[in-house]
Scaffold this motif. Structure first.
Motif, PDB file in Angstrom:
ATOM      1  N   VAL A  50      33.744  41.977 -17.944  1.00 45.97           N
ATOM      2  CA  VAL A  50      34.494  43.054 -17.305  1.00 45.97           C
ATOM      3  C   VAL A  50      34.660  42.772 -15.818  1.00 45.97           C
ATOM      4  CG1 VAL A  50      33.761  44.797 -18.990  1.00 45.97           C
ATOM      5  CG2 VAL A  50      32.436  44.485 -16.890  1.00 45.97           C
ATOM      6  N   LEU A  51      35.801  43.194 -15.288  1.00 47.90           N
ATOM      7  CA  LEU A  51      36.068  43.097 -13.858  1.00 47.90           C
ATOM      8  C   LEU A  51      36.679  44.410 -13.395  1.00 47.90           C
ATOM      9  CD1 LEU A  51      37.798  39.575 -13.608  1.00 47.90           C
ATOM     10  CD2 LEU A  51      35.419  40.126 -13.067  1.00 47.90           C
ATOM     11  N   GLY A  52      36.411  44.764 -12.139  1.00 50.35           N
ATOM     12  CA  GLY A  52      37.102  45.889 -11.532  1.00 50.35           C
ATOM     13  C   GLY A  52      38.482  45.436 -11.090  1.00 50.35           C
ATOM     14  N   ASP A  53      39.433  46.352 -11.025  1.00 47.75           N
ATOM     15  CA  ASP A  53      40.779  45.995 -10.575  1.00 47.75           C
ATOM     16  C   ASP A  53      40.796  45.671  -9.078  1.00 47.75           C
ATOM     17  OD1 ASP A  53      41.569  46.411 -13.145  1.00 47.75           O
ATOM     18  OD2 ASP A  53      42.862  48.129 -12.721  1.00 47.75           O
ATOM     19  N   ASN A  54      39.877  46.239  -8.325  1.00 47.43           N
ATOM     20  CA  ASN A  54      39.747  45.954  -6.899  1.00 47.43           C
ATOM     21  C   ASN A  54      38.773  44.786  -6.758  1.00 47.43           C
ATOM     22  OD1 ASN A  54      39.657  45.995  -4.134  1.00 47.43           O
ATOM     23  ND2 ASN A  54      38.835  48.068  -3.972  1.00 47.43           N
ATOM     24  N   ARG A  55      39.243  43.601  -7.076  1.00 55.42           N
ATOM     25  CA  ARG A  55      38.386  42.435  -7.272  1.00 55.42           C
ATOM     26  C   ARG A  55      37.529  42.081  -6.069  1.00 55.42           C
ATOM     27  NH1 ARG A  55      41.137  39.901 -11.665  1.00 55.42           N
ATOM     28  NH2 ARG A  55      41.256  41.616 -13.130  1.00 55.42           N
ATOM     29  N   VAL A  60      35.341  59.039 -11.601  1.00 55.28           N
ATOM     30  CA  VAL A  60      35.366  57.722 -10.966  1.00 55.28           C
ATOM     31  C   VAL A  60      34.648  57.836  -9.622  1.00 55.28           C
ATOM     32  CG1 VAL A  60      36.845  55.906 -10.017  1.00 55.28           C
ATOM     33  CG2 VAL A  60      37.521  57.112 -12.105  1.00 55.28           C
ATOM     34  N   ASP A  61      33.691  56.938  -9.409  1.00 52.57           N
ATOM     35  CA  ASP A  61      32.878  56.964  -8.197  1.00 52.57           C
ATOM     36  C   ASP A  61      33.044  55.642  -7.457  1.00 52.57           C
ATOM     37  OD1 ASP A  61      30.994  57.549  -6.264  1.00 52.57           O
ATOM     38  OD2 ASP A  61      29.278  57.073  -7.541  1.00 52.57           O
ATOM     39  N   GLY A  62      33.874  55.636  -6.424  1.00 57.97           N
ATOM     40  CA  GLY A  62      34.056  54.434  -5.625  1.00 57.97           C
ATOM     41  C   GLY A  62      35.419  53.796  -5.811  1.00 57.97           C
ATOM     42  N   PRO A  63      35.669  52.732  -5.039  1.00 59.13           N
ATOM     43  CA  PRO A  63      36.993  52.106  -5.010  1.00 59.13           C
ATOM     44  C   PRO A  63      37.153  50.899  -5.931  1.00 59.13           C
ATOM     45  CG  PRO A  63      35.692  51.269  -3.202  1.00 59.13           C
ATOM     46  CD  PRO A  63      34.815  52.274  -3.936  1.00 59.13           C
ATOM     47  N   SER A  64      36.216  50.619  -6.811  1.00 57.96           N
ATOM     48  CA  SER A  64      36.240  49.347  -7.552  1.00 57.96           C
ATOM     49  C   SER A  64      37.390  49.204  -8.542  1.00 57.96           C
ATOM     50  CB  SER A  64      34.915  49.120  -8.287  1.00 57.96           C
ATOM     51  OG  SER A  64      34.803  49.979  -9.394  1.00 57.96           O
ATOM     52  N   MET A  65      38.056  50.295  -8.901  1.00 53.82           N
ATOM     53  CA  MET A  65      39.169  50.196  -9.854  1.00 53.82           C
ATOM     54  C   MET A  65      40.528  50.481  -9.204  1.00 53.82           C
ATOM     55  SD  MET A  65      38.403  49.080 -12.842  1.00 53.82           S
ATOM     56  CE  MET A  65      39.775  49.619 -13.862  1.00 53.82           C
ATOM     57  N   LEU A  66      40.564  50.525  -7.860  1.00 56.46           N
ATOM     58  CA  LEU A  66      41.852  50.668  -7.183  1.00 56.46           C
ATOM     59  C   LEU A  66      42.723  49.456  -7.494  1.00 56.46           C
ATOM     60  CD1 LEU A  66      40.721  51.916  -3.664  1.00 56.46           C
ATOM     61  CD2 LEU A  66      42.098  53.190  -5.301  1.00 56.46           C
ATOM     62  N   PHE A  93      48.689  44.902 -14.058  1.00 58.51           N
ATOM     63  CA  PHE A  93      48.119  45.962 -13.228  1.00 58.51           C
ATOM     64  C   PHE A  93      47.733  45.458 -11.838  1.00 58.51           C
ATOM     65  CE2 PHE A  93      45.281  44.177 -16.334  1.00 58.51           C
ATOM     66  CZ  PHE A  93      44.256  43.660 -15.563  1.00 58.51           C
ATOM     67  N   LEU A  94      47.727  44.134 -11.616  1.00 57.94           N
ATOM     68  CA  LEU A  94      47.393  43.552 -10.310  1.00 57.94           C
ATOM     69  C   LEU A  94      48.593  42.928  -9.604  1.00 57.94           C
ATOM     70  CD1 LEU A  94      44.005  41.697 -10.950  1.00 57.94           C
ATOM     71  CD2 LEU A  94      44.385  43.995 -10.060  1.00 57.94           C
ATOM     72  N   ASN A  95      49.730  42.827 -10.263  1.00 60.74           N
ATOM     73  CA  ASN A  95      50.871  42.116  -9.696  1.00 60.74           C
ATOM     74  C   ASN A  95      51.264  42.616  -8.308  1.00 60.74           C
ATOM     75  OD1 ASN A  95      51.006  40.404 -11.879  1.00 60.74           O
ATOM     76  ND2 ASN A  95      52.640  41.538 -12.898  1.00 60.74           N
TER      77      ASN A  95
END
Length: 186
Positions: A145-150, A35-41, A108-110
């Motif tokens: 698709v979306l990253g979790d760190n929207r 994983v490279d970066g914060p996009s799925m935090l 996963f976003l709550n």
């Protein structure tokens, strides 16, 4: 002397077979990715090492909330979450995901959304018309698709819809670092 030569040949054959098997497994079934970066935090952290199941979409189609790896460019793969499936419309309004006009919970976003205070936005509102390509619905053999760190993710909102041909596979197993070993939560 002949016995020693025979042992060496057996070892060489075994190593060649092992190498070929490893190549086939790596090429067609499983591969590592970092994983490279914060996009799925908060689901995935920068530096998580994961296994990509390349075989999963050979026998089936992506499902909502799968975490997928796809070819974003010729030399870069991204990890994102499948949100929209073929034939669907997707919209986010006031931090709520709507699929075909129906509210859909994103467990996963709550926790992240609960931490939002006044004037903060986690997911900027968007509709299908805002996605590059100006689609009314997601076409066959494509996903949104979306990253979790929207608020910090390059995903379908910028890249457009992702075709099945771009998908490398599904990932759900973190194998490194040791304190993160396990399956991702949906």
């Amino acid at each position: 002397m002949a016995k020693k030569k025979s042992e060496w040949l057996d070892w060489i054959k075994a190593l060649i077979i092992a190498g070929l098997l490893a190549f086939v497994v790596r090429m067609f079934f499983f591969a590592p990715i970092v994983v490279d970066g914060p996009s799925m935090l908060p689901t995935l952290e920068n530096g998580d090492h994961m296994i990509v199941n390349k075989f999963s979409y050979t026998i089936g189609d992506p499902e909502r909330f799968d975490i997928v790896v796809f070819h974003a460019t010729l030399d870069k793969d991204y990890i994102k979450r499948v949100i929209g499936l073929p034939g669907e419309t997707v919209e986010v309004k006031d931090e709520i995901l709507y699929i075909n006009g129906e509210e859909v919970d994103e467990p996963f976003l709550n926790d992240k959304i609960a931490q939002i205070t006044n004037n903060q936005v986690y997911t900027f509102d968007f509709t299908m018309e805002d996605i590059p390509g100006e689609y009314q619905t997601i076409p066959d053999d494509h996903v949104l698709v979306l990253g979790d760190n929207r608020s910090n993710s390059t995903d379908s909102r910028l890249l457009g819809l992702i075709s099945y041909d771009q998908l490398v596979g599904e990932t759900s197993i973190i194998y490194w670092p040791p304190n993160r070993i396990g399956f991702t939560k949906e």
